[in-house]
Design a protein around this motif. Sequence first.
Motif, mmCIF file in Angstrom:
data_model
loop_
_atom_site.group_PDB
_atom_site.id
_atom_site.type_symbol
_atom_site.label_atom_id
_atom_site.label_comp_id
_atom_site.label_asym_id
_atom_site.label_seq_id
_atom_site.Cartn_x
_atom_site.Cartn_y
_atom_site.Cartn_z
ATOM 1 N N ASP A 33 4.531 15.066 3.182
ATOM 2 C CA ASP A 33 5.216 14.688 4.416
ATOM 3 C C ASP A 33 5.015 13.215 4.761
ATOM 4 O O ASP A 33 5.533 12.738 5.763
ATOM 5 N N ASP A 34 4.307 12.459 3.929
ATOM 6 C CA ASP A 34 4.203 11.017 4.098
ATOM 7 C C ASP A 34 5.306 10.279 3.330
ATOM 8 O O ASP A 34 5.485 9.082 3.513
ATOM 9 N N ILE A 40 11.827 5.204 4.028
ATOM 10 C CA ILE A 40 12.448 4.399 5.089
ATOM 11 C C ILE A 40 11.988 2.952 4.992
ATOM 12 O O ILE A 40 12.780 2.023 5.173
ATOM 13 N N PHE A 41 10.718 2.748 4.693
ATOM 14 C CA PHE A 41 10.209 1.381 4.563
ATOM 15 C C PHE A 41 10.944 0.613 3.469
ATOM 16 O O PHE A 41 11.329 -0.544 3.662
ATOM 17 N N TRP A 42 11.143 1.232 2.306
ATOM 18 C CA TRP A 42 11.803 0.523 1.210
ATOM 19 C C TRP A 42 13.287 0.319 1.478
ATOM 20 O O TRP A 42 13.861 -0.687 1.052
ATOM 21 N N ILE A 43 13.911 1.236 2.202
ATOM 22 C CA ILE A 43 15.305 1.005 2.624
ATOM 23 C C ILE A 43 15.348 -0.178 3.574
ATOM 24 O O ILE A 43 16.233 -1.043 3.474
ATOM 25 N N LEU A 44 14.409 -0.225 4.517
ATOM 26 C CA LEU A 44 14.319 -1.352 5.443
ATOM 27 C C LEU A 44 14.115 -2.656 4.687
ATOM 28 O O LEU A 44 14.766 -3.666 4.983
ATOM 29 N N ALA A 45 13.221 -2.663 3.710
ATOM 30 C CA ALA A 45 12.970 -3.874 2.923
ATOM 31 C C ALA A 45 14.240 -4.324 2.204
ATOM 32 O O ALA A 45 14.555 -5.519 2.168
ATOM 33 N N PHE A 46 14.995 -3.368 1.660
ATOM 34 C CA PHE A 46 16.238 -3.710 0.973
ATOM 35 C C PHE A 46 17.256 -4.301 1.948
ATOM 36 O O PHE A 46 17.906 -5.311 1.642
ATOM 37 N N VAL A 47 17.399 -3.695 3.129
ATOM 38 C CA VAL A 47 18.378 -4.182 4.116
ATOM 39 C C VAL A 47 18.000 -5.580 4.599
ATOM 40 O O VAL A 47 18.862 -6.461 4.739
ATOM 41 N N VAL A 48 16.719 -5.826 4.839
ATOM 42 C CA VAL A 48 16.284 -7.155 5.279
ATOM 43 C C VAL A 48 16.497 -8.178 4.174
ATOM 44 O O VAL A 48 16.944 -9.302 4.426
ATOM 45 N N PHE A 71 17.125 -0.544 13.705
ATOM 46 C CA PHE A 71 16.971 0.903 13.822
ATOM 47 C C PHE A 71 16.063 1.471 12.724
ATOM 48 O O PHE A 71 15.338 2.439 12.948
ATOM 49 N N LEU A 72 16.091 0.874 11.542
ATOM 50 C CA LEU A 72 15.175 1.306 10.479
ATOM 51 C C LEU A 72 13.730 0.957 10.829
ATOM 52 O O LEU A 72 12.810 1.704 10.488
ATOM 53 N N LEU A 73 13.518 -0.165 11.519
ATOM 54 C CA LEU A 73 12.175 -0.512 11.965
ATOM 55 C C LEU A 73 11.669 0.507 12.984
ATOM 56 O O LEU A 73 10.502 0.901 12.946
ATOM 57 N N ILE A 74 12.538 0.946 13.873
ATOM 58 C CA ILE A 74 12.177 2.006 14.816
ATOM 59 C C ILE A 74 11.820 3.271 14.043
ATOM 60 O O ILE A 74 10.817 3.930 14.318
ATOM 61 N N VAL A 76 10.773 3.638 10.877
ATOM 62 C CA VAL A 76 9.529 3.547 10.108
ATOM 63 C C VAL A 76 8.323 3.572 11.053
ATOM 64 O O VAL A 76 7.270 4.133 10.709
ATOM 65 N N THR A 77 8.462 3.031 12.242
ATOM 66 C CA THR A 77 7.365 3.047 13.214
ATOM 67 C C THR A 77 7.043 4.471 13.650
ATOM 68 O O THR A 77 5.880 4.896 13.622
ATOM 69 N N PHE A 78 8.061 5.220 14.043
ATOM 70 C CA PHE A 78 7.805 6.569 14.544
ATOM 71 C C PHE A 78 7.446 7.540 13.416
ATOM 72 O O PHE A 78 6.648 8.453 13.620
ATOM 73 N N THR A 79 7.998 7.334 12.241
ATOM 74 C CA THR A 79 7.616 8.170 11.109
ATOM 75 C C THR A 79 6.172 7.881 10.703
ATOM 76 O O THR A 79 5.414 8.793 10.381
ATOM 77 N N GLY A 80 5.778 6.620 10.751
ATOM 78 C CA GLY A 80 4.389 6.262 10.478
ATOM 79 C C GLY A 80 3.439 6.806 11.531
ATOM 80 O O GLY A 80 2.291 7.138 11.226
ATOM 81 N N ALA A 81 3.921 6.923 12.763
ATOM 82 C CA ALA A 81 3.082 7.495 13.822
ATOM 83 C C ALA A 81 2.787 8.969 13.544
ATOM 84 O O ALA A 81 1.698 9.450 13.853
ATOM 85 N N ILE A 82 3.743 9.683 12.960
ATOM 86 C CA ILE A 82 3.489 11.076 12.566
ATOM 87 C C ILE A 82 2.354 11.114 11.551
ATOM 88 O O ILE A 82 1.436 11.926 11.641
#
Length: 192
Positions: A33-34, A40-48, A71-74, A76-82
């Motif tokens: 579940d991690d 999401i992080f790697w998708i965010l890295a690709f988009v940036v 929105f991807l940063l949001i 990754v933040t909330f998914t990382g909080a889980i």
Amino acid sequence: MTDGPEERVSAPTEAPEIHFDEQEIDLSDLKWDDVPVFVIFWILAFVVFLQFFTRYVLNDSLGWTEEIARFLLIAVTFTGAIMAVRKESHIAVEFLYRWIPRTGRRIAQAGIDAVTIAFFGFLTVLTIRLAGRTQQMMVSIDVPKSYVYWFVALCFGGMTVYALVNAWRHLRTGTSKLIDPQLHAQGVPRTD
């Protein structure tokens, strides 16, 4: 002839060797579940990277990349909080626990667990209401903005579930990182 004592210039000495302690990286606490946070992080890295490349190399920026990256940063933040709730790695004030007797630490841990569950549960309900009321569309692409809020509500729901699991484990085993920090620092295996 000089007026003062002669200055001696010593030969340069060898620079001291610098030794770094190599610490082994332990990834044994990562679970299935991690995986979403890494995806999401790697998708965010690709988009940036795409945003940077199109803006500064091609000199023709893609308009949607900035909003999607936000929105991807949001996400990754909330998914990382889980993941942080599951691993019990959120910030905690451990200073006072050193002087409280173990029974007091157990009572405090139960209180912290109750407040955490109530907090995450309340935020789950609040974001569900917010997502249900949101009618706006994203600016750059034709997707409802409520999807972002539904995702955040799902993440708060996941945090609530893991907070319940952690509270149950603390009650069942009678220990936690705050109750017995010396045991958990030594790497006592978790019983999940």
